[in-house]
Write a protein that holds these residues in place. Structure first.
Motif, mmCIF file in Angstrom:
data_model
loop_
_atom_site.group_PDB
_atom_site.id
_atom_site.type_symbol
_atom_site.label_atom_id
_atom_site.label_comp_id
_atom_site.label_asym_id
_atom_site.label_seq_id
_atom_site.Cartn_x
_atom_site.Cartn_y
_atom_site.Cartn_z
ATOM 1 N N TYR A 93 0.840 -1.192 0.000
ATOM 2 C CA TYR A 93 0.000 0.000 0.000
ATOM 3 C C TYR A 93 0.879 1.248 0.000
ATOM 4 N N TYR A 94 0.544 2.155 -0.893
ATOM 5 C CA TYR A 94 1.302 3.392 -1.051
ATOM 6 C C TYR A 94 0.403 4.592 -0.781
ATOM 7 N N CYS A 95 0.923 5.555 -0.050
ATOM 8 C CA CYS A 95 0.225 6.824 0.023
ATOM 9 C C CYS A 95 0.845 7.767 -1.008
ATOM 10 N N ALA A 96 0.039 8.688 -1.482
ATOM 11 C CA ALA A 96 0.474 9.586 -2.532
ATOM 12 C C ALA A 96 -0.193 10.938 -2.366
ATOM 13 N N ALA A 97 0.445 11.953 -2.939
ATOM 14 C CA ALA A 97 -0.048 13.318 -2.830
ATOM 15 C C ALA A 97 -0.189 13.935 -4.214
ATOM 16 N N SER A 98 -1.244 14.692 -4.377
ATOM 17 C CA SER A 98 -1.535 15.289 -5.680
ATOM 18 C C SER A 98 -1.950 16.740 -5.534
ATOM 19 N N LEU A 99 -1.476 17.545 -6.489
ATOM 20 C CA LEU A 99 -1.900 18.931 -6.556
ATOM 21 C C LEU A 99 -2.975 19.138 -7.623
ATOM 22 N N SER A 100 -3.358 18.052 -8.292
ATOM 23 C CA SER A 100 -4.351 18.171 -9.360
ATOM 24 C C SER A 100 -5.756 18.167 -8.770
ATOM 25 N N ARG A 101 -6.744 18.268 -9.659
ATOM 26 C CA ARG A 101 -8.136 18.256 -9.220
ATOM 27 C C ARG A 101 -8.716 16.852 -9.237
ATOM 28 N N ASN A 102 -8.037 15.952 -9.942
ATOM 29 C CA ASN A 102 -8.548 14.594 -10.089
ATOM 30 C C ASN A 102 -8.128 13.752 -8.887
ATOM 31 N N MET A 103 -9.090 13.080 -8.271
ATOM 32 C CA MET A 103 -8.778 12.317 -7.065
ATOM 33 C C MET A 103 -8.156 10.963 -7.376
ATOM 34 N N ARG A 104 -8.237 10.511 -8.617
ATOM 35 C CA ARG A 104 -7.758 9.164 -8.918
ATOM 36 C C ARG A 104 -6.515 9.147 -9.791
ATOM 37 N N SER A 105 -6.027 10.318 -10.190
ATOM 38 C CA SER A 105 -4.823 10.345 -11.015
ATOM 39 C C SER A 105 -4.076 11.644 -10.767
ATOM 40 N N GLY A 106 -2.899 11.756 -11.355
ATOM 41 C CA GLY A 106 -2.121 12.983 -11.231
ATOM 42 C C GLY A 106 -1.294 13.078 -9.971
ATOM 43 N N TYR A 107 -1.022 11.931 -9.338
ATOM 44 C CA TYR A 107 -0.240 11.927 -8.108
ATOM 45 C C TYR A 107 1.250 11.973 -8.463
ATOM 46 N N ALA A 108 1.931 12.964 -7.946
ATOM 47 C CA ALA A 108 3.340 13.158 -8.280
ATOM 48 C C ALA A 108 4.277 12.687 -7.175
ATOM 49 N N ASP A 109 3.811 12.692 -5.956
ATOM 50 C CA ASP A 109 4.659 12.327 -4.822
ATOM 51 C C ASP A 109 4.145 11.036 -4.180
ATOM 52 N N TRP A 110 5.079 10.112 -3.925
ATOM 53 C CA TRP A 110 4.719 8.788 -3.427
ATOM 54 C C TRP A 110 5.560 8.411 -2.219
ATOM 55 N N GLY A 111 4.931 7.693 -1.303
ATOM 56 C CA GLY A 111 5.666 7.122 -0.197
ATOM 57 C C GLY A 111 6.312 5.817 -0.594
ATOM 58 N N GLN A 112 6.984 5.187 0.341
ATOM 59 C CA GLN A 112 7.765 3.990 0.040
ATOM 60 C C GLN A 112 6.940 2.714 0.059
ATOM 61 N N GLY A 113 5.736 2.757 0.566
ATOM 62 C CA GLY A 113 4.883 1.576 0.597
ATOM 63 C C GLY A 113 4.998 0.808 1.889
ATOM 64 N N THR A 114 3.895 0.179 2.258
ATOM 65 C CA THR A 114 3.859 -0.670 3.435
ATOM 66 C C THR A 114 3.076 -1.929 3.080
ATOM 67 N N LEU A 115 3.610 -3.076 3.463
ATOM 68 C CA LEU A 115 3.057 -4.359 3.035
ATOM 69 C C LEU A 115 1.924 -4.803 3.955
ATOM 70 N N VAL A 116 0.813 -5.142 3.331
ATOM 71 C CA VAL A 116 -0.332 -5.724 4.033
ATOM 72 C C VAL A 116 -0.537 -7.134 3.516
ATOM 73 N N THR A 117 -0.539 -8.095 4.417
ATOM 74 C CA THR A 117 -0.749 -9.483 4.052
ATOM 75 C C THR A 117 -1.946 -10.009 4.827
ATOM 76 N N VAL A 118 -2.928 -10.518 4.095
ATOM 77 C CA VAL A 118 -4.140 -11.047 4.712
ATOM 78 C C VAL A 118 -4.177 -12.545 4.469
ATOM 79 N N SER A 119 -4.151 -13.298 5.540
ATOM 80 C CA SER A 119 -4.172 -14.754 5.412
ATOM 81 C C SER A 119 -5.600 -15.278 5.484
ATOM 82 N N SER A 120 -5.836 -16.375 4.777
ATOM 83 C CA SER A 120 -7.196 -16.944 4.738
ATOM 84 C C SER A 120 -7.403 -17.943 5.860
#
Length: 120
Positions: A93-120
């Motif tokens: 999972y990555y967090c990201a930051a955007s200066l655009s108006r679109n909530m689903r694209s245009g993200y220029a800055d990204w974090g390093q990610g954090t792993l989520v593992t869901v076992s069944s």
């Protein structure tokens, strides 16, 4: 803006996790904030986003009703509360930051990610 995500881990199906992303370096409230994820062998996909004031949120259909995004502009953080987790939620999972108006694209800055593992 620099982003640092945390909170990932291993959880059983049906469990919960809360991811957090801390921002620094720029005026946090200027940015739309989003969470994306990338599962093994798959492309990165949109998960959720929140507007600058926090007044509007957006979710992928696959997480709607289970995940909640929130932000605190006084602490420069954005969180993702994940409930009723499923094995299909396993991803980096990555967090990201955007200066655009679109909530689903245009993200220029990204974090390093954090792993989520869901076992069944």
């Amino acid at each position: 803006v620099q982003l640092q995500a945390s909170g990932g881990g291993l959880v059983q199906a049906g469990g919960s996790l809360r991811l957090s992303c801390a921002a620094s370096g720029r005026t946090f409230s200027n940015y739309i904030m989003g969470w994306f994820r990338q599962a093994p062998g798959k492309e990165r996909e949109f998960v959720s986003a929140i507007t600058r004031s926090g007044g509007i949120t957006s979710y992928a259909d696959s997480v709607k009703g289970r995940f909640t995004i929130s932000r605190d502009n006084t602490k420069n953080t954005v969180d993702l509360e994940m409930n009723n987790l499923k094995p299909d939620d396993t991803a980096i999972y990555y967090c990201a930051a955007s200066l655009s108006r679109n909530m689903r694209s245009g993200y220029a800055d990204w974090g390093q990610g954090t792993l989520v593992t869901v076992s069944s």
